[in-house]
Scaffold this motif. Structure first.
Motif, mmCIF file in Angstrom:
data_model
loop_
_atom_site.group_PDB
_atom_site.id
_atom_site.type_symbol
_atom_site.label_atom_id
_atom_site.label_comp_id
_atom_site.label_asym_id
_atom_site.label_seq_id
_atom_site.Cartn_x
_atom_site.Cartn_y
_atom_site.Cartn_z
ATOM 1 N N PHE A 131 0.841 -1.200 0.000
ATOM 2 C CA PHE A 131 0.000 0.000 0.000
ATOM 3 C C PHE A 131 0.877 1.251 0.000
ATOM 4 O O PHE A 131 0.644 2.194 -0.771
ATOM 5 C CB PHE A 131 -0.914 -0.040 1.234
ATOM 6 C CG PHE A 131 -1.763 1.190 1.447
ATOM 7 C CD1 PHE A 131 -2.778 1.517 0.571
ATOM 8 C CD2 PHE A 131 -1.567 1.996 2.563
ATOM 9 C CE1 PHE A 131 -3.578 2.642 0.780
ATOM 10 C CE2 PHE A 131 -2.351 3.108 2.790
ATOM 11 C CZ PHE A 131 -3.369 3.431 1.897
ATOM 12 N N ASN A 138 -6.229 4.399 -7.472
ATOM 13 C CA ASN A 138 -6.494 4.330 -6.043
ATOM 14 C C ASN A 138 -7.518 3.275 -5.679
ATOM 15 O O ASN A 138 -7.622 2.902 -4.503
ATOM 16 C CB ASN A 138 -6.912 5.701 -5.517
ATOM 17 C CG ASN A 138 -5.717 6.575 -5.237
ATOM 18 O OD1 ASN A 138 -5.049 6.438 -4.218
ATOM 19 N ND2 ASN A 138 -5.423 7.470 -6.171
ATOM 20 N N ALA A 152 -5.200 0.704 -4.646
ATOM 21 C CA ALA A 152 -4.588 1.050 -3.362
ATOM 22 C C ALA A 152 -5.527 0.737 -2.206
ATOM 23 O O ALA A 152 -5.136 0.134 -1.195
ATOM 24 C CB ALA A 152 -4.190 2.527 -3.345
ATOM 25 N N HIS A 162 2.591 1.729 -3.393
ATOM 26 C CA HIS A 162 1.625 2.206 -4.383
ATOM 27 C C HIS A 162 1.417 3.712 -4.245
ATOM 28 O O HIS A 162 1.449 4.454 -5.241
ATOM 29 C CB HIS A 162 0.304 1.451 -4.203
ATOM 30 C CG HIS A 162 -0.651 1.614 -5.355
ATOM 31 N ND1 HIS A 162 -1.202 2.827 -5.706
ATOM 32 C CD2 HIS A 162 -1.161 0.714 -6.235
ATOM 33 C CE1 HIS A 162 -2.014 2.668 -6.737
ATOM 34 N NE2 HIS A 162 -2.003 1.390 -7.083
ATOM 35 N N LEU A 163 1.206 4.173 -3.021
ATOM 36 C CA LEU A 163 0.977 5.598 -2.806
ATOM 37 C C LEU A 163 2.209 6.425 -3.141
ATOM 38 O O LEU A 163 2.104 7.510 -3.737
ATOM 39 C CB LEU A 163 0.555 5.846 -1.353
ATOM 40 C CG LEU A 163 -0.774 5.233 -0.903
ATOM 41 C CD1 LEU A 163 -1.103 5.709 0.510
ATOM 42 C CD2 LEU A 163 -1.913 5.573 -1.853
#
Length: 311
Positions: free
Chosen positions: A263, A289, A292, A266-267
């Motif tokens: 996570f 997102n 995410a 990804h961000l």
């Protein structure tokens, strides 16, 4: 551009334009069913709250609640989009990305749109009353957030923060439906979601930054300007830290950590790719997102295992 033209932020292959009967297309577009990313982004916080409640007790998420929150999110997102279009119809007519929405394009009247809003809310309420008294109360309170949101862009540079308060209310609602109470862990996960939304909706607002300036509409993207990339990075960092705090306080197992790390990656990759002058790229980042949020949900589910190795 004709009244039936595909909205610029809807995929050219969206199922509404490909398969829905022509008479239904304006209604489905009013509820943004041609752009399902918003359904996921409203549903996933609810699923995360349900997953957190289950993981704290070493249990799987309640499947009935997951289905109920999926249907409720689809309906309430549709109602919220229609209400937003009613309020913003004059602004939407001035913005190229929104000028062909059903209301400003004249495909659906304001009275018809109100009927759509009340219909979606009515069915959603039937789902809500199955979730317990605390959840019912929280659901009713959320209407105030929904009703105020369209006006935020007129009075603050941070309407994206208000959207965070609104879209992530499902964390509290899902946790309450699963447990019958609220906790600090749910509050921390809610705060995490607010910062997550503040980040991804800042990215989304990059698409409209020029039109918003001409129309006098405020946004975090306009406020941050060339610093948008740093702002998004900061928002996402806060989201990750608060999600970690919620999992730690809730006593989740160490299997939460690998997916939580995914996570975070990804961000961080989103934040690194943000460009204030790249609206096409911004839309792609925004849509990512959904993945995410799903990864964080799976991380919370994984936290129910290995309780003897709680981190």
């Amino acid at each position: 551009m004709t009244a039936s033209a595909i909205l610029p932020d809807a995929a050219a292959t969206n199922w509404v334009d490909r398969h829905a009967p022509p008479a239904l297309r304006p209604w489905l577009k009013l509820g943004r069913f041609d752009r399902p990313a918003g359904i996921w982004l409203l549903m996933l916080p609810g699923w995360q709250g349900i997953a957190l409640a289950g993981a704290e007790k070493g249990q799987w998420p309640n499947p009935f609640l997951l289905v109920a929150f999926f249907v409720g999110a689809a309906l309430m997102r549709a109602a919220g989009c229609a209400f937003n279009d009613i309020v913003d119809r004059d602004f939407d007519a001035q913005v190229s990305r929104t000028a062909m929405r059903p209301i400003p394009a004249g495909q659906i009247s304001v009275k018809q749109a109100w009927a759509f809003v009340f219909g979606c809310c009515g069915v959603s309420f039937l789902i809500l009353i199955c979730l317990g008294w605390l959840a019912i109360g929280l659901g009713v309170l959320s209407l105030g957030l929904v009703a105020a949101y369209p006006f935020m862009k007129r009075i603050t540079w941070w309407p994206q923060a208000w959207l965070g308060l609104t879209f992530n209310w499902g964390v509290l609602l899902g946790y309450a439906a699963a447990t019958g109470h609220l906790s600090w862990t749910a509050g921390l996960l809610y705060a995490s979601g607010i910062f997550w939304t503040l980040g991804y909706d800042t990215i989304y607002a990059i698409q409209d930054i020029e039109d918003d300036a001409l129309a006098g509409v405020k946004s975090s993207a306009r406020r941050l300007g060339d610093r948008a990339q740093y702002g998004v990075a900061g928002f996402y960092a806060a989201a990750f830290v608060m999600a970690m705090a919620a999992a730690w306080l809730g006593g989740l197992g160490a299997l939460f950590l690998p997916l939580a790390a995914l996570f975070a990656v990804h961000l961080s990759r989103q934040a690194a790719a943000v460009r204030i002058d790249d609206p096409v790229g911004a839309l792609k980042l925004f849509k990512s997102n959904t993945l995410a949020g799903l990864v964080l949900f799976l991380a919370l589910v994984a936290g129910l295992w290995a309780p003897e190795t709680r981190f």
